[in-house]
Each structure stands twice: as C-alpha cells, then as structure tokens.
Design an enzyme around this catalytic site. Structure first.
Site, PDB file in Angstrom:
ATOM      1  N   THR A 197       0.868  -1.158   0.000  1.00  0.00           N
ATOM      2  CA  THR A 197       0.000   0.000   0.000  1.00  0.00           C
ATOM      3  C   THR A 197       0.909   1.212   0.000  1.00  0.00           C
ATOM      4  O   THR A 197       2.106   1.067   0.142  1.00  0.00           O
ATOM      5  CB  THR A 197      -0.832  -0.077   1.309  1.00  0.00           C
ATOM      6  OG1 THR A 197      -1.718  -1.176   1.227  1.00  0.00           O
ATOM      7  CG2 THR A 197      -1.616   1.155   1.599  1.00  0.00           C
ATOM      8  N   ARG A 225     -13.853  -6.793  -2.515  1.00  0.00           N
ATOM      9  CA  ARG A 225     -13.053  -6.961  -1.298  1.00  0.00           C
ATOM     10  C   ARG A 225     -12.539  -5.610  -0.818  1.00  0.00           C
ATOM     11  O   ARG A 225     -12.091  -4.775  -1.593  1.00  0.00           O
ATOM     12  CB  ARG A 225     -11.892  -7.910  -1.574  1.00  0.00           C
ATOM     13  CG  ARG A 225     -10.938  -8.104  -0.382  1.00  0.00           C
ATOM     14  CD  ARG A 225      -9.736  -7.192  -0.452  1.00  0.00           C
ATOM     15  NE  ARG A 225      -8.738  -7.517   0.567  1.00  0.00           N
ATOM     16  CZ  ARG A 225      -7.649  -6.801   0.791  1.00  0.00           C
ATOM     17  NH1 ARG A 225      -7.401  -5.702   0.084  1.00  0.00           N
ATOM     18  NH2 ARG A 225      -6.785  -7.171   1.739  1.00  0.00           N
ATOM     19  N   ASP A 228      -7.726  -3.194   4.908  1.00  0.00           N
ATOM     20  CA  ASP A 228      -7.629  -2.375   6.116  1.00  0.00           C
ATOM     21  C   ASP A 228      -7.424  -0.905   5.847  1.00  0.00           C
ATOM     22  O   ASP A 228      -7.714  -0.069   6.710  1.00  0.00           O
ATOM     23  CB  ASP A 228      -6.466  -2.877   6.973  1.00  0.00           C
ATOM     24  CG  ASP A 228      -5.121  -2.583   6.306  1.00  0.00           C
ATOM     25  OD1 ASP A 228      -4.387  -1.695   6.770  1.00  0.00           O
ATOM     26  OD2 ASP A 228      -4.816  -3.246   5.294  1.00  0.00           O
ATOM     27  N   GLY A 251      -4.378  -7.000   4.685  1.00  0.00           N
ATOM     28  CA  GLY A 251      -5.475  -6.242   5.263  1.00  0.00           C
ATOM     29  C   GLY A 251      -6.429  -7.046   6.102  1.00  0.00           C
ATOM     30  O   GLY A 251      -6.980  -6.546   7.100  1.00  0.00           O
TER      31      GLY A 251
END
Length: 345
Positions: A197, A225, A228, A251
């Site tokens: 990320t 989906r 986090d 996540g």
C-alpha cells in the site's frame, strides 16, 4: 506614546511561540512485503520524492492534512507502487482501489472503497470528508459522487497495466479456482504484483497530525473486497492527542487486529513513543496470526515509528533539510536537501 515594556513583552511572546513550534515532519511508506531487488532503486526514488513533495507544504507552514494528501497523490501517480496507476488486479482483471485520509485536529475523516478508473482515490476520500455528511462511500455510490464532483473518470480498463496482468496470471497459475474463491485469506499473495500500500503521516508546526493511506489491494482479490487501508483504526488513524498511523500488509489481518488503534492506545495510555508502540503491536500481531506487516507512525511529540516485520518496506521522511530513506531492516540513508536542486517542482 509607545510603551517600550509592552513592545518588549509582545516580542518575547512571539519568540516564545515560535520556539514552541514543532519541527514539521513528513513520513511516507511505499508498501511492505517481498520487495524485489530490481525494484528497490525505483521504490526509493518514489518514496524520497513523495516525502519531499509533502514536506514542501510543511516547510511553508502548511497543514499536515494537505501534506499527506500531496505525498500520497504522487505515489498514486507513480506506477511502481500498488495504488492509483500501479494498482494490482482483482480476480476478474479489474482495478478496485481503497483510500482514507484523517485529520488529527478534528478527528474528521474520509474513506472510499471499490473506486474504479480514478487516478487519485486519496483526493476523492478527502472530498467525501469535506463535501458530504458521510465519512465512507463505496462502489457505485462513490463513483456517482466522484462524477458529481467533477473527477475525471478514465475509460474502463485504463488503469490496467501489463505488469498487473502478468502478476494476476502468475497468481492464477499458482492455485486452482476453488482455492481462489474459498481460501483467499489463507494464501500468501505477496509474491504477485507490487506489495502493500502507500501511505503518509505528518505533523505540522502547529502540532496537528494527519494520516493518509491508498491501495489497489491484493492481486487476485474477489471483486468488492475491502482491506484495512480505508478502515479507521485498522490501517489509518490520526488524533492530535496521540499521533497518526498508516499501515501496509495483509489487510484481512491488520483490520482484525485493529493495528492503528492499538498503537495509538499504547501511546496515549501507556506513555510509549510511536516507535515503541508500533514495534510492540506488530510483534504481537505476528505472534497472534503468524502474519507480517509494516507501519509508519508519528506521535504528538514528533517521534517517528518506522517498523516492519515483513522482509522489506520502502519508506522516507524529511525533517529540516535531512531526507532519510530505506527499504531493508536497519537501513537509514540520509541525503541533505538543497532546494536549488529541487526547483523543478
């Protein structure tokens, strides 16, 4: 007649206020996981430039919120990272992105999920925060909102890259369809596509903190989906009373362990600094789930946390004229920033 004592007192007050101002800091990450050797130079270049771009705002007494958004926008536009232009693909071969941004002064935030065909989901998240009565929009709802706000919606599939297609092909070849649909949480996808990320945390001269996180998710994820990154308290959080956090990694586990909230709770209630709290939470998460992750954090005193239990994490921060960066455990390279050489911005 001018009262000399009053003038001296006011000058003293101005000097005192200036002396009490915090040194602004902008810290970014470009994802944690199995960062390949050949990608390291480009990852380092990307996080270094993102840190400098965000710090440009802070050094001119700009807000931490503006700084983290600017840093993350650059990383979304830099195809070496798993966000925006570099996003990985769903099982169906599409790009679906998540992002969140949070202001530690007001606890205001904006979160978006299942964003398609938009280069800068982080700015869309901020627009949700500032222009709606909600704090989280997703899927068709967020796309309708983006259109109403004048965001450029690219032609369908414009964000799909050859590298992402290859990563998806490799992932599918590594398992059968039944596994993909029923056991996605149990499969290590870190080797397929760009890991992690992107995110940023910052503190400005007024002591206000902010956090921003943006991601394309994980290669081969099921459509719809959500990880986090856009979950407040999971992968993103900011509060002036404790600090700011942006996480990267699996996540499904980061959100279940409530990583960001746990870190800031240790800062606020046990008196740990950002580094100590981040290290404790990530080590506990690894012990609990046997899963690794990475986190950047900053506490209300400006102490940084740069911790990863994964193999690598690209990161960089600028404070004053020092630009620090690294990828491997224990690495902390430093460059002195000369603004003359940075004038092309």
């Amino acid at each position: 007649m001018i009262n000399l004592k009053v003038v001296v007192f006011l000058l003293y007050c101005l000097y005192y206020v200036k002396a009490q101002q915090l040194q602004p800091i902008l810290l970014v990450h470009g994802g944690a996981g199995d960062v390949s050797d050949e990608s390291i130079p480009l990852k380092k270049y990307g996080v270094k430039l993102a840190a400098r771009l965000g710090y440009e705002i802070l050094k001119d007494n700009g807000s931490s919120l503006d700084a983290v958004e600017k840093a993350v926008r650059f990383m979304e536009e830099y195809s070496q990272f798993n966000a925006g232009l570099g996003s990985v693909l769903t099982w169906d071969g599409t790009v679906e992105m998540d992002a969140a941004i949070m202001d530690g002064a007001s606890l205001d935030a904006g979160c978006v999920s299942v964003v398609r065909d938009i280069v800068n989901p982080i700015t869309l998240a901020r627009r949700v925060m500032e222009k709606t009565r909600h704090r989280y929009l997703a899927a068709e709802g967020v796309m309708k909102f983006a259109e109403s706000e004048g965001f450029e919606i690219l032609p369908e599939g414009s964000l799909v890259t050859s590298a992402a297609l290859k990563a998806l092909e490799n992932y599918k070849n590594s398992l059968n369809a039944t596994q993909a649909l029923t056991k996605l949480n149990d499969i290590d996808t870190t080797l397929f596509g760009s890991p992690g990320t992107v995110g940023a945390v910052a503190i400005d001269v007024n002591g206000n903190v902010a956090a921003a996180t943006s991601t394309g998710g994980i290669t081969g994820k099921l459509s719809g989906r959500i990880g986090d990154s856009p979950i407040l308290g999971g992968g993103t959080y900011a509060d002036n009373e404790s600090g700011a956090v942006s996480a990267t990694g699996p996540g499904e586990f980061i959100m279940r362990y409530n990583v960001a909230s746990r870190i800031l709770a240790l800062v606020q209630h046990r008196g740990l600094n950002a580094h100590q709290a981040t290290k404790e939470v990530l080590e506990n998460m690894k012990e609990r789930f046997n899963q690794t992750a990475g986190v950047i954090s900053i506490d209300a005193n400006g102490t940084l946390g740069i911790v990863f239990t994964s193999k690598r994490m690209s990161w960089a921060y600028q404070s004053g004229n020092e630009l620090h960066f690294g990828v491997d455990e224990g690495e902390d390279q430093v460059e002195i920033v000369t603004y003359k050489s940075f004038s092309f911005l």
